[in-house]
Scaffold this motif. Structure first.
Motif, short mmCIF file in Angstrom:
data_model
loop_
_atom_site.label_atom_id
_atom_site.label_comp_id
_atom_site.label_asym_id
_atom_site.label_seq_id
_atom_site.Cartn_x
_atom_site.Cartn_y
_atom_site.Cartn_z
N ALA A 112 34.29 28.10 87.40
CA ALA A 112 34.83 29.14 86.53
C ALA A 112 34.95 30.47 87.28
O ALA A 112 34.20 30.74 88.23
CB ALA A 112 33.93 29.31 85.31
N PRO A 113 35.89 31.33 86.88
CA PRO A 113 36.04 32.64 87.52
C PRO A 113 34.80 33.51 87.33
O PRO A 113 33.94 33.23 86.48
CB PRO A 113 37.24 33.25 86.77
N SER A 114 34.72 34.58 88.10
CA SER A 114 33.61 35.53 87.98
C SER A 114 33.54 36.07 86.55
O SER A 114 34.57 36.34 85.92
CB SER A 114 33.78 36.69 88.96
N GLY A 115 32.31 36.22 86.06
CA GLY A 115 32.11 36.76 84.71
C GLY A 115 32.21 35.75 83.59
O GLY A 115 32.10 36.12 82.42
N ARG A 116 32.41 34.48 83.93
CA ARG A 116 32.57 33.46 82.91
C ARG A 116 31.29 32.67 82.65
O ARG A 116 31.31 31.66 81.95
CB ARG A 116 33.71 32.51 83.29
N GLY A 117 30.17 33.11 83.21
CA GLY A 117 28.88 32.55 82.79
C GLY A 117 28.33 31.41 83.63
O GLY A 117 27.46 30.67 83.16
N LYS A 118 28.79 31.26 84.87
CA LYS A 118 28.29 30.15 85.70
C LYS A 118 26.78 30.26 85.92
O LYS A 118 26.04 29.30 85.72
CB LYS A 118 29.02 30.11 87.04
N THR A 119 26.33 31.45 86.36
CA THR A 119 24.91 31.62 86.59
C THR A 119 24.14 31.58 85.28
O THR A 119 23.03 31.04 85.21
CB THR A 119 24.64 32.95 87.33
N SER A 120 24.72 32.12 84.21
CA SER A 120 24.06 32.05 82.90
C SER A 120 23.84 30.60 82.48
O SER A 120 22.80 30.25 81.91
CB SER A 120 24.89 32.77 81.84
N LEU A 121 24.81 29.76 82.78
CA LEU A 121 24.70 28.35 82.39
C LEU A 121 23.53 27.68 83.08
O LEU A 121 22.72 26.99 82.44
CB LEU A 121 26.00 27.62 82.71
N VAL A 122 23.40 27.86 84.40
CA VAL A 122 22.29 27.21 85.09
C VAL A 122 20.95 27.85 84.71
O VAL A 122 19.92 27.16 84.68
CB VAL A 122 22.50 27.21 86.61
N LYS A 123 20.96 29.14 84.40
CA LYS A 123 19.71 29.77 83.97
C LYS A 123 19.30 29.32 82.57
O LYS A 123 18.12 29.39 82.23
CB LYS A 123 19.84 31.30 84.05
#
Length: 205
Positions: free
Chosen positions: A36-47
């Motif tokens: 996903a592009p920046s700001g779309r929650g990739k790190t939030s998802l793994v966290k």
């Protein structure tokens, strides 16, 4: 039932909708690249998987166990998270590694400093890195140490969050090839083309 499941996830930040009705299943030992592009929650998802970010709605499960306040520590004990920031404890490298393997959750592992020394060589780090303070190392050096620590912890699920920043092409290629050779469930967050054409399932939203 999939090994990892995100079911009907909804998440907002400052009234901005990041996820709505998001579903994802990941099989054991599958290797997945989040695109996903920046700001779309990739790190939030793994966290979310670690319980550091709590969705507004939905459920997350690992090996059939739903993530809750009661199960979060058990689930975290199955996960190695290596981030761009390479968050490893402060102190002298030798002492930091020894201390991590004295934690109750890690005492079953047969940690030996000689093995760490072998990994320093593999990761192109000088042996005197053992004597240095973590704060005195470069970002790339800390990233490589965090990867070594993750490998030695030998957990079932690896989350690799932008771990190739600050590394030259030779080092990042070596690191990625090494990590992807392990029979682990691996979730990758990265904008780096180094992961392309390496057999990862790409998940985008």
């Amino acid at each position: 039932m999939a090994y990892l499941e995100f079911r009907n996830i909804q998440l907002k930040y400052d009234q901005r909708l990041i996820f709505s009705g998001f579903n994802l299943e990941i099989e054991q030992h599958e290797k997945v690249l989040f695109c996903a592009p920046s700001g779309r929650g990739k790190t939030s998802l793994v966290k979310m998987l670690l319980g550091f970010v709590v969705p507004d709605q939905g459920q997350i499960s690992v090996a059939g166990v739903t993530l809750t306040g009661e199960t979060v520590n058990s689930i975290r004990s199955q996960i190695c998270y290596v981030s761009q920031d390479a968050d490893i404890p402060k102190g002298i490298v030798r002492d930091v590694f020894a201390a991590v393997f004295k934690f109750q959750v890690n005492r079953h592992l047969n940690y030996q400093e000689a093995v760490l020394c072998d990994w320093l060589e593999t990761m192109a780090l000088p042996q005197d890195t053992l004597e240095k303070n973590v704060d005195a190392l470069s970002g790339g050096e800390r990233q490589r140490l965090a990867v070594i620590l993750g490998i030695l912890l030998d957990r079932d699920i690896w989350i690799l969050d932008e771990i190739t920043t600050g590394l030259d092409l030779t080092l990042k290629t070596k690191m990625v090839e090494l990590l992807l050779s392990y029979d682990k469930t691996i979730l990758v967050v990265s904008h780096d083309d180094i992961y392309q054409n390496r057999g990862l399932r790409e998940v985008s939203w």
